[in-house]
Write an enzyme that holds these catalytic residues in place. Structure first.
Site, PDB file in Angstrom:
ATOM      1  N   HIS A  46       0.840  -1.204   0.000  1.00  0.00           N
ATOM      2  CA  HIS A  46       0.000   0.000   0.000  1.00  0.00           C
ATOM      3  C   HIS A  46       0.874   1.252   0.000  1.00  0.00           C
ATOM      4  O   HIS A  46       0.766   2.099   0.901  1.00  0.00           O
ATOM      5  CB  HIS A  46      -0.924   0.001   1.219  1.00  0.00           C
ATOM      6  N   ASP A 178      -8.724  -6.944   6.962  1.00  0.00           N
ATOM      7  CA  ASP A 178      -8.949  -7.655   5.708  1.00  0.00           C
ATOM      8  C   ASP A 178      -9.711  -8.950   5.935  1.00  0.00           C
ATOM      9  O   ASP A 178     -10.559  -9.333   5.116  1.00  0.00           O
ATOM     10  CB  ASP A 178      -7.613  -7.938   5.019  1.00  0.00           C
TER      11      ASP A 178
END
Length: 253
Positions: A46, A178
Site C-alpha cells: 500500500h 482484511d
C-alpha cells in the site's frame, strides 16, 4: 549480512514491536530505530515505495539498530529477490490462501537447498566481498531471514491446517481488517464471529509452534496480545503518529 535480532528474540519466545510504514523517506526508518522499536516494516503493497528506494531505507535501519522487514505486494520471486538483495531481513506476504502459496513464498525467500533464491554480488551478501565464504553466507542467510505469510482471507483460514505444515515458515501475521472484509463485515473486525475466528487462528498457530503476529493500536493492546501469546505486534506509522499527536494535544485542553 547481519544477525536478525528480531528472529533471535522470537526464537527465544520474546515479543517484538514495530511499525509498518508506507513512506519513501529513509529518515522515518532512522527515527524509528533511534526510538527503540524492534523492526521497521517497509510497506511495498500500500505505497509508492520502489525497489530502487529500498537500499537507502535499509541502510537507515542498519545505522539506527532496527531490523528491516518488508511487506511485498505480490508473491513474485523476482520482486521478493530485489527486497532481500537490498538487505531486507524478512518478508511478510499478503494474499496467501493455500499451502502451495506458502511453499512458493518459502522457495523465493530461501537459498538452496531450502529454496530457489538466486545468488548474486549484492549488498545483502556484502557484494561477495565480505569475510564469509559463499557457503557460509548462504547458510547464514537461510537461518536469518524471516518468512511471515499473512492470514487475511477466509479461504486462508479454511486452509490453515495445511499451511501450518510448510517447512521454512517462522509464523503467520493475522490482518483483522482484511479478514473481517473477507467474512462480509465491511465496517471492521469488531464482530463476535470475527473475534472468534481470529481466536481460533491464534490457537492453531501457537499449537504448531509458530509465531503469531497481528496489529496493535497501542501499547496496552500490545501487552494484552502478548499475554495471549502473540509475539509479533505491529502498528502503522500513521497510527503511531496519530496516537502520539492525540496524547500531545491533550495539553491544549
Amino acid at each position: 549480512m547481519r544477525e536478525n535480532t528480531v528472529k533471535t528474540r522470537l526464537k527465544n519466545g520474546q515479543p517484538v514491536l514495530g511499525i509498518i510504514s508506507n513512506t519513501t523517506d529513509a529518515t522515518v526508518a532512522e527515527l524509528c530505530g533511534f526510538s527503540g522499536l524492534d523492526f521497521y516494516m517497509i510497506d511495498g503493497e500500500h505505497s509508492s515505495v520502489s525497489t530502487a528506494q529500498i537500499p537507502d531505507i535499509v541502510r537507515a535501519c542498519e545505522g539506527s539498530g532496527i531490523t528491516p522487514l518488508a511487506r511485498v505486494r505480490a508473491n513474485d520471486p523476482k520482486l521478493i529477490l530485489q527486497f532481500l538483495d537490498a538487505g531486507v531481513m524478512g518478508i511478510m506476504m499478503p494474499g496467501l490462501k493455500t499451502a502451495a502459496d506458502v511453499e512458493s513464498l518459502v522457495r523465493a525467500v530461501k537459498y538452496p537447498p531450502m529454496g530457489e533464491r538466486g545468488l548474486g554480488p549484492v549488498r545483502s551478501a556484502d557484494y561477495l566481498l565480505g569475510t564469509m565464504s559463499q557457503g557460509e553466507y548462504v547458510s547464514f542467510a537461510n537461518d536469518q531471514t524471516l518468512v511471515l505469510p499473512m492470514i487475511e482471507d477466509k479461504e486462508a483460514v479454511d486452509n490453515l491446517d495445511d499451511m501450518l505444515k510448510i517447512d521454512g515458515v517462522d509464523g503467520f501475521v493475522i490482518s483483522p481488517r482484511d479478514l473481517a472484509m473477507s467474512m462480509g463485515y465491511y465496517d471492521g473486525p469488531g464482530h463476535d464471529e470475527v473475534r472468534k475466528t481470529i481466536g481460533g487462528v491464534v490457537e492453531k498457530i501457537k499449537a504448531a509452534g509458530l509465531v503469531v503476529g497481528t496489529t496493535a493500536a497501542s501499547g496496552d493492546q500490545a501487552k494484552t496480545l502478548i499475554d495471549r501469546g502473540v509475539l509479533f505486534c505491529l502498528n502503522s506509522f500513521a497510527g503511531l503518529l496519530k496516537s502520539a499527536a492525540g496524547d500531545f494535544m491533550k495539553g491544549r485542553s
